[in-house]
Motif scaffolding. Sequence first.
Motif: not given
Lengths: 380, 318
Positions: A211-220, A223-226, A259-264
Amino acid sequence: MTQRLAIHTLVESRPDAAAIDAWMAGRRFPVVEGSRVTFVYRGEVDAVALRHWIYALETRRALERVAGTDLYYLVMDVPPRSRVEYKFEIERGGAQEWILDPLNPNRARDPFGSNSVLQAEGYEVPDWTRHDPRARPGTLEPMTVRSAAFGGERAVQLYLPARLRRSRRYPLLVVHDGRDYLEYAGMKVVLDNLIHRLELPDLIVAFTSSPEREREYADDPAHGRFLTEELVPQLGARYPLVDQPQARALMGASFGAVASFSTAWHHPGFWGRLLLQSGSFAFTDIGRANRFGPMFDRVVALVNAFREAPSAVSERVFVCCGVYEKLIYENRSLVPLLDETGMQVRFVESRDGHNWEHWRDRLREGLSWLFPGPLMMVYE
Amino acid sequence: MNRPEPPHAIVLCGAQRFDPTLGRAVRALGLDGPVALVTAGFQEREAEDQDIRAELGGTVENLRLHARADEAFAADAELRAAHRERQGALRHKQDFYRIRLEHALEAQHVVSQRRAPAAILAEEHEASLAEIRQLDAYHLGQCSRIHRAFETAVQPFERPAIARHRDELARILAASSLLVLAGGHVATLLNRLRLFGVAELCPGKPVAGFSGGAMVLCERVVLFHDSPPQGPGAAEVLDHGLGLCPGYVALPQPEMRLRLDDAERVSVMARRFAPARVLALPSGAAVTLEQGRATRVEGALLLTGDGTSVPFGPKGGA
């Protein structure tokens, strides 16, 4: 010597309306003649301009009016195999309006509406993006994931292959901006087709959206924990997943790639496959000010940290970017750093822009690079 | 496991869907009696064997190896777990082998593009190929080690879940004049044949294989595709085959999978697996081997070290 184009012959003939009608009849627009493309608009307006998203060129190019007629045209050099999305800017009575090219039936949709599409010489819509009646369709099922990281619940769309069997185990692909990949990149049809062609194995795909990709996808970190600590275990409790890094992939485009890279990055060794499409990998070589603005500040911090001390966050990474995108510089800069970590990296550039059909067109080589199908195994 | 007694006659065929040759080649053997059929490569579609039955004619009994394996795994959880663990180990080994192999093939390609005195180039070509062969040999050694460890620890043939089926299979095979292996998923096919020790149950019996079935009859099963979607295809050794057709490597569906006009690729393929002969088996191909000699040949091609593919001759040579 300048190539003599169809439009030149027409203009030199000082055409009347009937001659223009005859010239246009049966012709496809824009007119593609080798690497020369003629954009054409016909109508009683004050001015027409081409609006496109090719980063290296001026984004607005005026069309020229053929004297004494309602015909406008613009000739551009467009390299073979290009795919360019565009609109016309119409000026009439002091008002401006962006419209689709009325003469061009090729359209692409995105969350903001749709664009006309120029298919340059040599570009073809890949056949594996079209519905194939021989391909057994997988199913899309809704799933709700409980999340302490975000608080509350998150809706996920699951793709299950047509021949799902409980006695087998399946790789997992997690897609960022999942709704858009399904809606604008036709990803369900692509999965059905690639599995049918044995170019992908049967796999389970989780289409996630934020719902808030600009925040959650920007190395939040939440998001990675989720994804890592909540989505995967809850999926694993319901479906037979292969519990190994090489069977877990993350993918996304633009901020979804970040977000993919940040999660990894935050969970090294867990996600063994990454597909990064036109990633917004902004960075700075000195200072913090970046050319993309404050929304990218956390991305810059992440990418700068990686550039400072590159490490293998995954095993196999597919990176792609359009050469007409502003982000081509960032992606080209990232690839050698990924490569030096020992990850297996494949980088593909294409003559396209920052849009969903470009990302659709790269799915075959990207997904089959991450998860090669049984094509090499099956000899019927 | 010891190498089983070689069959009196071997038939290798290409894909059967559009230009079947299996029936003709088998009839030419002049055998009399039922045929035992393996379609385990079809996996869950194992029972869909009507076209093959029609092509063979006469009495055909499907050995149902895929279904039998499912039954055995359901009955013996320890066997199932050990089998899954072995398959996981084999996949890991295949992945690591592939990483090294892709680099070795890339190095070979780079060497082949260089200009240098002919004698030096010839030496370097040979050195590149030796490196690739060494990787293949190492991988096969690793596969053997993993299989031996599994067989020693699990003793599959001694377990009731497998022994019961082996007894039935032995009876069927004893009453059959020919064993036919259909293609499909070649790793699954090989796996199920090995699980029940089918080759050891029919020593000396004539055998025919088409497409993937022909591949597993050879000493090495070579996976190949020159143009897969993920990039340049690197042909790789999957595992030891049944070894019933020594001296040959079978490559079915070359019309879809091989760039036979690419001299470098053809040459590498031929030289890499020498002294074995690399046979391309297009649709419509059939090769009959008796006492190691080709006695009847239709449409097969022999890949040569000079980068060409030539019709394979009935005397066993080009």
